[in-house]
Design a protein around this motif. Structure first.
Motif, PDB file in Angstrom:
ATOM      1  N   HIS A   4       0.833  -1.200   0.000  1.00 26.45           N
ATOM      2  CA  HIS A   4       0.000   0.000   0.000  1.00 26.45           C
ATOM      3  C   HIS A   4       0.873   1.257   0.000  1.00 26.45           C
ATOM      4  CE1 HIS A   4      -3.475   2.506   0.642  1.00 26.45           C
ATOM      5  NE2 HIS A   4      -2.964   2.986   1.762  1.00 26.45           N
TER       6      HIS A   4
ATOM      7  N   SER B 151       2.402   1.761  -3.369  1.00 24.30           N
ATOM      8  CA  SER B 151       1.397   2.252  -4.302  1.00 24.30           C
ATOM      9  C   SER B 151       1.186   3.756  -4.151  1.00 24.30           C
ATOM     10  CB  SER B 151       0.079   1.514  -4.076  1.00 24.30           C
ATOM     11  OG  SER B 151      -0.943   2.031  -4.900  1.00 24.30           O
ATOM     12  N   ILE B 152       1.149   4.213  -2.888  1.00 29.67           N
ATOM     13  CA  ILE B 152       0.969   5.641  -2.623  1.00 29.67           C
ATOM     14  C   ILE B 152       2.158   6.431  -3.162  1.00 29.67           C
ATOM     15  CG2 ILE B 152       0.847   7.380  -0.806  1.00 29.67           C
ATOM     16  CD1 ILE B 152      -0.706   5.382   0.878  1.00 29.67           C
TER      17      ILE B 152
ATOM     18  N   LYS C  55       4.268   5.581  -5.538  1.00 29.88           N
ATOM     19  CA  LYS C  55       4.285   5.524  -6.996  1.00 29.88           C
ATOM     20  C   LYS C  55       3.272   6.483  -7.605  1.00 29.88           C
ATOM     21  CE  LYS C  55       3.950   2.311 -10.890  1.00 29.88           C
ATOM     22  NZ  LYS C  55       3.733   0.907 -11.308  1.00 29.88           N
ATOM     23  N   SER C  56       2.072   6.561  -7.026  1.00 35.21           N
ATOM     24  CA  SER C  56       1.022   7.404  -7.576  1.00 35.21           C
ATOM     25  C   SER C  56       1.322   8.890  -7.398  1.00 35.21           C
ATOM     26  CB  SER C  56      -0.321   7.076  -6.917  1.00 35.21           C
ATOM     27  OG  SER C  56      -0.293   7.358  -5.525  1.00 35.21           O
ATOM     28  N   ASN C  57       2.105   9.236  -6.370  1.00 32.38           N
ATOM     29  CA  ASN C  57       2.405  10.640  -6.091  1.00 32.38           C
ATOM     30  C   ASN C  57       3.679  11.140  -6.748  1.00 32.38           C
ATOM     31  OD1 ASN C  57       0.478  11.938  -3.933  1.00 32.38           O
ATOM     32  ND2 ASN C  57       0.773   9.832  -3.290  1.00 32.38           N
ATOM     33  N   THR C  58       4.571  10.233  -7.127  1.00 33.72           N
ATOM     34  CA  THR C  58       5.913  10.623  -7.559  1.00 33.72           C
ATOM     35  C   THR C  58       5.914  11.582  -8.740  1.00 33.72           C
ATOM     36  OG1 THR C  58       6.874   8.564  -6.752  1.00 33.72           O
ATOM     37  CG2 THR C  58       8.139   9.778  -8.386  1.00 33.72           C
ATOM     38  N   LYS C  59       5.195  11.248  -9.815  1.00 33.32           N
ATOM     39  CA  LYS C  59       5.238  12.077 -11.026  1.00 33.32           C
ATOM     40  C   LYS C  59       4.703  13.489 -10.761  1.00 33.32           C
ATOM     41  CE  LYS C  59       4.949   8.225 -14.287  1.00 33.32           C
ATOM     42  NZ  LYS C  59       4.173   7.571 -15.374  1.00 33.32           N
TER      43      LYS C  59
ATOM     44  N   HIS D 141      -4.454  12.838 -15.264  1.00 36.30           N
ATOM     45  CA  HIS D 141      -4.447  11.478 -14.724  1.00 36.30           C
ATOM     46  C   HIS D 141      -3.048  11.059 -14.264  1.00 36.30           C
ATOM     47  CE1 HIS D 141      -3.291  11.095 -18.950  1.00 36.30           C
ATOM     48  NE2 HIS D 141      -2.681   9.969 -18.626  1.00 36.30           N
ATOM     49  N   THR D 142      -2.027  11.678 -14.835  1.00 35.24           N
ATOM     50  CA  THR D 142      -0.643  11.344 -14.496  1.00 35.24           C
ATOM     51  C   THR D 142      -0.146  12.111 -13.284  1.00 35.24           C
ATOM     52  OG1 THR D 142      -0.150  10.883 -16.831  1.00 35.24           O
ATOM     53  CG2 THR D 142       1.731  11.253 -15.364  1.00 35.24           C
TER      54      THR D 142
ATOM     55  N   GLN E 240      -2.140  14.245 -11.117  1.00 31.07           N
ATOM     56  CA  GLN E 240      -3.113  14.734 -10.134  1.00 31.07           C
ATOM     57  C   GLN E 240      -2.781  14.356  -8.694  1.00 31.07           C
ATOM     58  OE1 GLN E 240      -7.138  13.517 -10.872  1.00 31.07           O
ATOM     59  NE2 GLN E 240      -7.986  15.006  -9.446  1.00 31.07           N
ATOM     60  N   ALA E 241      -2.400  13.108  -8.446  1.00 37.23           N
ATOM     61  CA  ALA E 241      -2.171  12.652  -7.068  1.00 37.23           C
ATOM     62  C   ALA E 241      -1.067  13.461  -6.389  1.00 37.23           C
ATOM     63  CB  ALA E 241      -1.812  11.168  -7.065  1.00 37.23           C
TER      64      ALA E 241
END
Length: 363
Positions: free
Chosen positions: A6, A9-10, A12-16, A65-66, A68-69
């Motif tokens: 988890h 995942s967090i 990875k989703s925030n890195t970009k 989508h890339t 936003q997080a």
């Protein structure tokens, strides 16, 4: 094992999004440190970050989508961390100097603007009560955070929250620039730097707006750290009022409405970062009385805390700029925009006279 996955995942989703925002932050801080640009514009890194963010917002929405997080993380989490760390700039002595009278001023601003929003929004702009309440909460208390907190409590249509957040972000940014420019060019009669600090803390929408405006004012005019601290303290008093505000509004809404569709009340969103900010002030006051803490020079600790605070706030300003979708806002929210403009003018004018009334009391 699931927790590790988890966390990965967090990250990875925030890195970009974080890397994208960090590029804006680095470039903004680079521009703010070029002496020729600094002399010509008098803009701080916070101002450059928001301007660049706004300019890049169409590109951000194209690849939302890339990114936003990470951008959302910057605008919410890093902003709150930055405000907590801002406690390294303030001591209890300064906080107590504002004291009860600052609390009274903040209460007047919050209650009057919110009540005005509900009345004017429903009677003049023909908006529904929920939308009027959301715009009023954002204008009166702490911008997007107040909107989202109240939206959760009211269980309203998310689109209403989006429109309300759009208005407070836009007008918060406009006023963030107007305040330091107005003070620097002597366009606000009767104000010294302390009065300007009270004024900014009383009228600006977001905490980041207050921090950004104070930062710009220090570069543009005779506006010192003490005045900046007053601005943040007044603003944080408004933020802390979000707690009783949510409880009171939710109580009256529940009392006046029937429980239909089997809905149950959601948990209230409490701004815990405001209390963490107070805790950091206590810690900074403690450090001020010592030369070392855990074997580390206290001046070093305070310096690191202040630098991290600046970085976090610049991240937040860049992220707020990126999230402004002007086309969608202008297309869908003309009446909401009108209400927010009305409240903004009320804050500018009413805040001015309220500040003059408290002159000699708060400073």
């Amino acid at each position: 094992m699931m927790n590790v996955k988890h966390i990965k995942s967090i990250v990875k989703s925030n890195t970009k999004g974080l890397v994208f925002t960090a590029c804006i932050v680095v470039f903004s801080m680079y521009l703010s440190n070029i002496q020729s640009i600094k002399d010509a514009t008098h803009l701080a890194a916070t101002a450059f970050a928001i301007i660049i963010g706004v300019l890049l917002s169409p590109w951000f929405f194209k690849y939302q989508h890339t990114f936003q997080a990470g951008v959302h993380f910057s605008a919410k989490k890093l902003l709150r961390l930055g405000i907590v760390l801002y406690g390294f700039n303030i001591t209890l002595t300064e906080l107590l100097s504002v004291g009860f009278n600052g609390f009274i001023l903040s209460t007047i601003v919050v209650s009057s603007i919110f009540i005005t929003s509900v009345i004017v929004g429903t009677k003049i702009f023909r908006l529904d009560k929920e939308t009027s309440m959301l715009v009023g909460a954002g204008s009166a208390i702490c911008g997007a955070a107040a909107v989202l907190a109240l939206e959760s409590s009211l269980k309203s249509d998310p689109f209403k929250g989006i429109l309300a957040v759009g208005t407070v972000v836009i007008f918060g940014l406009i006023f963030m620039f107007l305040c330091p420019f107005g003070f620097a060019f002597d366009l606000i009669p009767g104000f010294d730097q302390n009065a300007m600090g009270v004024y900014m803390g009383a009228i600006l929408h977001e905490v980041a707006n207050v921090a950004g405006a104070a930062d710009m004012a220090k570069d543009m005019a005779n506006f010192d750290q003490k005045a900046a601290n007053i601005a943040i303290i007044i603003k944080m008093m408004r933020v802390i009022l979000l707690v009783p505000f949510l409880l009171i509004v939710t109580y009256f809404v529940a009392k006046n409405q029937h429980s239909d569709h089997g809905k149950t009340a959601k948990t209230l969103t409490i701004p815990y970062f405001a209390f963490a900010f107070l805790g950091m002030i206590v810690f900074n006051t403690f450090l001020a009385s010592r030369e070392t803490f855990l074997g580390i020079d206290t001046n070093t600790i305070v310096s690191i805390g202040r630098n991290l605070c600046t970085i976090c706030i610049v991240f937040a300003m860049a992220a707020l700029g990126l999230q402004i979708d002007f086309k969608k806002f202008l297309k869908s929210g003309a009446r909401v925009f009108g209400l927010a403009l009305f409240l903004g003018i009320a804050l500018l004018i009413g805040g001015y006279f309220l500040t003059l009334i408290f002159k000699g009391i708060l400073w």
